[in-house]
Design a protein around this motif. Structure first.
Motif, PDB file in Angstrom:
ATOM      1  N   MET A   1       0.999  -0.978  -0.066  1.00  9.24           N
ATOM      2  CA  MET A   1       0.042   0.025   0.055  1.00  9.24           C
ATOM      3  C   MET A   1       1.070   1.100  -0.010  1.00  9.24           C
ATOM      4  N   LYS A   2       0.456   2.219  -0.758  1.00  7.08           N
ATOM      5  CA  LYS A   2       1.201   3.560  -0.855  1.00  7.08           C
ATOM      6  C   LYS A   2       1.153   4.373   0.293  1.00  7.08           C
ATOM      7  N   ASP A   3       2.355   4.626   0.961  1.00  9.17           N
ATOM      8  CA  ASP A   3       2.520   5.495   2.109  1.00  9.17           C
ATOM      9  C   ASP A   3       2.014   6.932   1.937  1.00  9.17           C
ATOM     10  N   PRO A   4       0.752   7.259   2.367  1.00  8.07           N
ATOM     11  CA  PRO A   4       0.435   8.750   2.082  1.00  8.07           C
ATOM     12  C   PRO A   4       1.237   9.740   2.250  1.00  8.07           C
ATOM     13  N   ARG A   5       2.191   9.473   3.503  1.00  8.98           N
ATOM     14  CA  ARG A   5       3.228  10.833   3.490  1.00  8.98           C
ATOM     15  C   ARG A   5       4.110  11.207   2.192  1.00  8.98           C
ATOM     16  N   LEU A   6       3.971  10.123   1.524  1.00 11.17           N
ATOM     17  CA  LEU A   6       5.117  10.598   0.350  1.00 11.17           C
ATOM     18  C   LEU A   6       4.317  11.540  -0.602  1.00 11.17           C
ATOM     19  N   ASP A   7       3.172  11.788  -0.366  1.00  9.45           N
ATOM     20  CA  ASP A   7       2.370  12.735  -1.418  1.00  9.45           C
ATOM     21  C   ASP A   7       3.021  14.073  -1.004  1.00  9.45           C
ATOM     22  N   ASN A   8       3.209  14.446   0.466  1.00  6.30           N
ATOM     23  CA  ASN A   8       3.913  15.669   0.824  1.00  6.30           C
ATOM     24  C   ASN A   8       5.218  15.838   0.065  1.00  6.30           C
ATOM     25  N   LEU A   9       5.849  14.735   0.315  1.00  5.08           N
ATOM     26  CA  LEU A   9       7.355  14.922  -0.284  1.00  5.08           C
ATOM     27  C   LEU A   9       7.281  15.095  -1.693  1.00  5.08           C
ATOM     28  N   ALA A  10       6.301  14.315  -2.503  1.00  2.00           N
ATOM     29  CA  ALA A  10       6.319  14.674  -3.773  1.00  2.00           C
ATOM     30  C   ALA A  10       5.939  16.212  -4.172  1.00  2.00           C
ATOM     31  N   ARG A  11       5.267  16.793  -3.390  1.00  2.00           N
ATOM     32  CA  ARG A  11       4.875  18.186  -3.239  1.00  2.00           C
ATOM     33  C   ARG A  11       5.984  18.901  -3.336  1.00  2.00           C
ATOM     34  N   TRP A  12       6.841  18.584  -2.271  1.00  2.00           N
ATOM     35  CA  TRP A  12       8.085  19.245  -2.004  1.00  2.00           C
ATOM     36  C   TRP A  12       9.009  19.431  -3.314  1.00  2.00           C
ATOM     37  N   ALA A  13       9.053  18.244  -3.764  1.00  2.00           N
ATOM     38  CA  ALA A  13       9.954  17.936  -4.924  1.00  2.00           C
ATOM     39  C   ALA A  13       9.416  18.804  -6.122  1.00  2.00           C
ATOM     40  N   GLN A  14       8.149  18.751  -6.377  1.00  2.00           N
ATOM     41  CA  GLN A  14       7.599  19.554  -7.177  1.00  2.00           C
ATOM     42  C   GLN A  14       7.896  21.179  -7.238  1.00  2.00           C
ATOM     43  N   GLU A  15       7.606  21.477  -5.889  1.00  2.00           N
ATOM     44  CA  GLU A  15       7.835  22.979  -5.627  1.00  2.00           C
ATOM     45  C   GLU A  15       9.261  23.446  -5.785  1.00  2.00           C
ATOM     46  N   ASN A  16      10.192  22.537  -5.351  1.00  2.00           N
ATOM     47  CA  ASN A  16      11.706  23.072  -5.474  1.00  2.00           C
ATOM     48  C   ASN A  16      12.234  22.581  -6.590  1.00  2.00           C
ATOM     49  N   PHE A  17      12.023  21.463  -7.406  1.00  2.00           N
ATOM     50  CA  PHE A  17      12.801  21.090  -8.734  1.00  2.00           C
ATOM     51  C   PHE A  17      11.656  21.322 -10.025  1.00  2.00           C
ATOM     52  N   GLY A  18      10.468  21.708  -9.817  1.00  2.00           N
ATOM     53  CA  GLY A  18       9.593  21.841 -10.960  1.00  2.00           C
ATOM     54  C   GLY A  18      10.092  22.577 -12.085  1.00  2.00           C
ATOM     55  N   GLN A  19      11.094  23.661 -11.582  1.00  2.00           N
ATOM     56  CA  GLN A  19      11.507  24.448 -12.562  1.00  2.00           C
ATOM     57  C   GLN A  19      13.042  24.299 -12.741  1.00  2.00           C
ATOM     58  N   GLU A  20      13.679  23.376 -12.352  1.00  2.00           N
ATOM     59  CA  GLU A  20      15.127  23.043 -12.525  1.00  2.00           C
ATOM     60  C   GLU A  20      15.554  22.723 -13.983  1.00  2.00           C
ATOM     61  N   HIS A  21      16.638  23.345 -14.533  1.00  2.00           N
ATOM     62  CA  HIS A  21      16.920  22.912 -15.894  1.00  2.00           C
ATOM     63  C   HIS A  21      18.416  22.534 -15.746  1.00  2.00           C
ATOM     64  N   THR A  22      18.964  22.032 -14.820  1.00  2.00           N
ATOM     65  CA  THR A  22      20.448  21.392 -15.088  1.00  2.00           C
ATOM     66  C   THR A  22      20.487  20.077 -15.027  1.00  2.00           C
ATOM     67  N   GLY A  23      19.518  19.206 -15.235  1.00  2.00           N
ATOM     68  CA  GLY A  23      19.529  17.612 -15.356  1.00  2.00           C
ATOM     69  C   GLY A  23      18.987  17.379 -14.178  1.00  2.00           C
ATOM     70  N   HIS A  24      18.548  17.917 -13.332  1.00  2.00           N
ATOM     71  CA  HIS A  24      18.110  17.602 -11.818  1.00  2.00           C
ATOM     72  C   HIS A  24      16.605  17.969 -11.767  1.00  2.00           C
ATOM     73  N   ASP A  25      15.622  17.864 -12.897  1.00  2.00           N
ATOM     74  CA  ASP A  25      14.263  18.261 -12.725  1.00  2.00           C
ATOM     75  C   ASP A  25      13.494  17.329 -11.931  1.00  2.00           C
ATOM     76  N   LEU A  26      11.976  17.451 -12.064  1.00  2.00           N
ATOM     77  CA  LEU A  26      11.248  16.551 -11.342  1.00  2.00           C
ATOM     78  C   LEU A  26      11.194  15.186 -11.731  1.00  2.00           C
ATOM     79  N   GLY A  27      11.406  15.203 -13.115  1.00  2.00           N
ATOM     80  CA  GLY A  27      11.357  13.857 -14.055  1.00  2.00           C
ATOM     81  C   GLY A  27      13.056  12.955 -13.473  1.00  2.00           C
ATOM     82  N   HIS A  28      13.946  13.758 -12.971  1.00  2.00           N
ATOM     83  CA  HIS A  28      14.935  13.139 -12.367  1.00  2.00           C
ATOM     84  C   HIS A  28      14.646  12.338 -11.161  1.00  2.00           C
ATOM     85  N   ILE A  29      14.033  13.046 -10.403  1.00  2.00           N
ATOM     86  CA  ILE A  29      13.564  12.692  -9.004  1.00  2.00           C
ATOM     87  C   ILE A  29      12.580  11.426  -9.177  1.00  2.00           C
ATOM     88  N   ARG A  30      11.711  11.824 -10.042  1.00  2.00           N
ATOM     89  CA  ARG A  30      10.752  10.667 -10.200  1.00  2.00           C
ATOM     90  C   ARG A  30      11.419   9.488 -10.694  1.00  2.00           C
TER      91      ARG A  30
END
Ligand code: ADP
Length: 216
Positions: A1-30
């Motif tokens: 079962m998916k850990d619901p706490r991860l949603d909050n961490l995914a949101r953090w990743a989106q907020e901090n790396f959603g606009q990143e363009h050095t090869g460490h964008d949200l796609g890299h984290i996913r």
């Protein structure tokens, strides 16, 4: 079962790396999270340990001083985020220890525990294979690095050769396979390294076909 706490961490990743363009964008984290899931399927861990490893995968850039130069502030924000997301003090400490080791493993030479090695392998896999090739050329373009030199280096394994994207394969990408330490990491690493070698053989041929002196 998916850990619901991860949603909050995914949101953090989106907020901090959603606009990143050095090869460490949200796609890299996913993709690091997805690599972590693949590695976890073949490791025998408790559910609590899996939760720690997955949280660390989402947050693996959170203490990297390339993105967060104020290290004390980065650490405090990470602790705050984990507490606010519902992690116990024990889990929060364990997650932070992994994130810390993943950020600084290039500077420290030590034997890492399995939970850390899982996220390190997941991150290292991102630098090789088709995506790794793409990221290397993307980085090279952003840093005005030439594709390759003319002529190509006689011995590409010498680290004193001119810095080019071609050279980066020998300086770093072909050496990653031996750093991978989990069973799944090694298996995927071997396939991706083979693919990069095929790519570079073809690249070398095409490059040398066009390497003549137009005025000679
Ligand atoms: P990380 O610490 O996540 O490995 P880096 O900034 O070192 O981040 O590398 C990000 C990506 O850029 C990786 O895919 C890496 O292979 C590539 N890269 C790093 N340095 C170079 C370079 N000199 N030339 C080409 N690609 C590079």
């Amino acid at each position: 079962m998916k850990d619901p706490r991860l949603d909050n961490l995914a949101r953090w990743a989106q907020e901090n790396f959603g606009q990143e363009h050095t090869g460490h964008d949200l796609g890299h984290i996913r993709r690091v999270v997805s690599n972590t899931e693949k590695i976890l399927r073949k490791e025998t861990l408790t559910e609590a340990q899996e939760q720690i490893v997955l949280a660390a995968a989402w947050l693996h850039e959170a203490l990297d001083d390339k993105f967060f130069p104020d290290t004390a502030a980065a650490r405090a924000s990470l602790t705050e985020l984990l507490k606010a997301s519902g992690y116990s003090a024990d889990k929060q400490e364990a997650i932070e220890a992994i994130v810390q080791d993943v950020s600084f493993h290039k500077r420290q030479k030590k034997a890492y525990p399995l939970l850390t090695r899982i996220v390190q392998d997941a991150d290292l896999l991102e630098a090789i294979g088709a995506i790794g090739i793409g990221r290397a050329f993307y980085f090279g373009g952003a840093h005005h690095e030439p594709l390759a030199s003319t002529p190509l280096p006689q011995d590409p394994w010498r680290s004193q050769n001119p810095k080019t994207v071609y050279q980066h394969f020998f300086d770093k990408l072909f050496r990653i396979e031996e750093l991978l330490s989990t069973a799944v990491g090694r298996e995927i690493g071997e396939k991706r390294t083979r693919f990069m070698k095929e790519f570079l053989t073809e690249f070398k041929k095409e490059w040398e076909d066009g390497s003549f002196d137009p005025l000679g």
